[in-house]
Enzyme design. Structure first.
Site, PDB file in Angstrom:
ATOM      1  CB  SER A 148      -0.932  -0.006   1.209  1.00 38.05           C
ATOM      2  OG  SER A 148      -0.172  -0.036   2.384  1.00 38.05           O
ATOM      3  CB  SER A 164       2.760   4.774  10.725  1.00 37.62           C
ATOM      4  OG  SER A 164       3.084   6.117  10.439  1.00 37.62           O
ATOM      5  CE  LYS A 165       2.741   1.179   3.916  1.00 34.98           C
ATOM      6  NZ  LYS A 165       1.838   0.265   4.517  1.00 34.98           N
ATOM      7  NE  ARG A 166       0.471   8.826   9.559  1.00 33.86           N
ATOM      8  CZ  ARG A 166       0.017   8.844  10.790  1.00 33.86           C
ATOM      9  NH1 ARG A 166      -0.038   9.970  11.441  1.00 33.86           N
ATOM     10  NH2 ARG A 166      -0.401   7.751  11.373  1.00 33.86           N
ATOM     11  CG  ASP A 167       7.458   6.890  11.267  1.00 34.42           C
ATOM     12  OD1 ASP A 167       7.861   7.855  11.917  1.00 34.42           O
ATOM     13  OD2 ASP A 167       6.548   6.147  11.650  1.00 34.42           O
TER      14      ASP A 167
END
Ligand code: GLU
Length: 311
Positions: A11, A247-250
């Site tokens: 994703s 998370s993907k935000r990192d």
């Protein structure tokens, strides 16, 4: 013959958690002379477009983690994209028919009726739609497409995790009837993963500890479908330097960033050090780590990443 697998959900760009997962799965299987299957878990096609899968395949190749069966490579157990395997999930669903029922609860209703939340934050399904009469079901089906849930028994499911040790859950008390298919027709991870691991002859599943509590549900499905479960190895989660779940935000943990900052060997050597089995932290190929790897050296507690992975 040992069969391990990589089962990423692309994703976004592959990140450190996925890399550690693939590294451990690869080492665990290869050390036993086993093979590795790559399966792309893209049931949610909107969140997992093909271009991400293609990128993930290139990233795995860059890392030097190889596989014997998968997209591009091919093999006898394909297709290797879950989005192309829905007929198999449908067939399994039909086998479970007597225990499956439609659920019309909206998100808000689920929230309002939620029984105690479990440790992982998921609500225990209160069973609201289990006892609807056929007339009530027909009535509701006119307003809303139902999701499908499976009834769970009030008994304990136990197994010995190859890394975390014994784990037990009472499905009725700790989980409740769980989803097999969403109201939009998308099959649930729990069903797809069981069908696929069994169909692909997977003998060991290596994945993050956030999925430990999914395992009893999967063992229940293995039992109902008459399939043999694999061994499970759940490894500790990677945390950001401040202790949050990655998370993907990192962005720092994404491979686009990491690829620009060092070699694959430097990254694998550092990750292996953090995972406890490569004390020097020196750059290494995956192959070079085979002699050092052991599950006993990997910690059970979450692993906090340092501020700068390469210093
Ligand atoms: N596709 C899942 C993920 O990327 C892994 C599922 C599993 O290993 O069972 O988190």
């Amino acid at each position: 013959m040992t069969v391990g697998r990589f089962a990423p959900s692309p994703s976004g760009r592959i990140h450190l958690g996925n890399i550690l997962c693939c590294l451990l799965a690869w080492l665990s299987a290869r050390q036993k002379g086993g093979k590795v299957v790559l399966r792309i878990e893209d049931l949610d096609t909107a969140r997992c477009p093909r271009r991400y899968a293609g990128q993930m395949i290139q990233d795995l190749r860059w890392l030097g983690l190889d596989w014997d069966e998968g997209p591009e490579t091919g093999g006898p157990d394909g297709p290797y994209f879950q989005s192309e395997r829905t007929a198999l999930y449908q067939a399994a669903l039909e086998k479970l028919e007597g225990l499956v029922y439609p659920c019309f609860c909206t998100r808000a209703e689920l929230h309002a009726a939620s029984a105690p939340h479990r440790e992982d934050g998921q609500a225990v399904y209160a069973g609201t739609c289990r006892t609807l009469t056929p007339a009530q079901r027909a009535e509701r089906a006119r307003l809303r497409a139902p999701a499908l849930r499976i009834q769970v028994p009030d008994r304990e499911f136990s197994f010995i995790d190859g890394h975390m040790g014994p784990y037990t859950e009472n499905l009725a008390r700790d989980c409740g009837d769980f989803l097999l298919r969403r109201s939009d027709g998308m099959f649930a991870y729990q069903l797809a993963v069981v069908v696929d691991d069994a169909a692909m002859g997977v003998t060991e599943v290596v994945r993050g500890a956030d999925l430990l509590s999914s395992t009893p549900r999967q063992l229940y499905l293995y039992q109902l479908l008459g399939l043999t479960p694999p061994e499970f190895y759940h490894f500790p989660l990677l945390l950001a330097p401040d202790g949050r779940r990655l998370s993907k935000r990192d962005a720092d943990a994404g491979l686009d960033n990491l690829r620009g900052r060092g070699t694959a060997e430097a990254l694998l050597g550092r990750l292996a050090q953090l995972a406890g089995f490569h004390p020097s932290g020196e750059p290494s190929t995956a192959m070079g780590l085979l002699g050092e790897f052991s599950w006993e050296s990997v910690p059970q507690a979450d692993i906090r990443l340092p501020e700068n992975l390469f210093s």
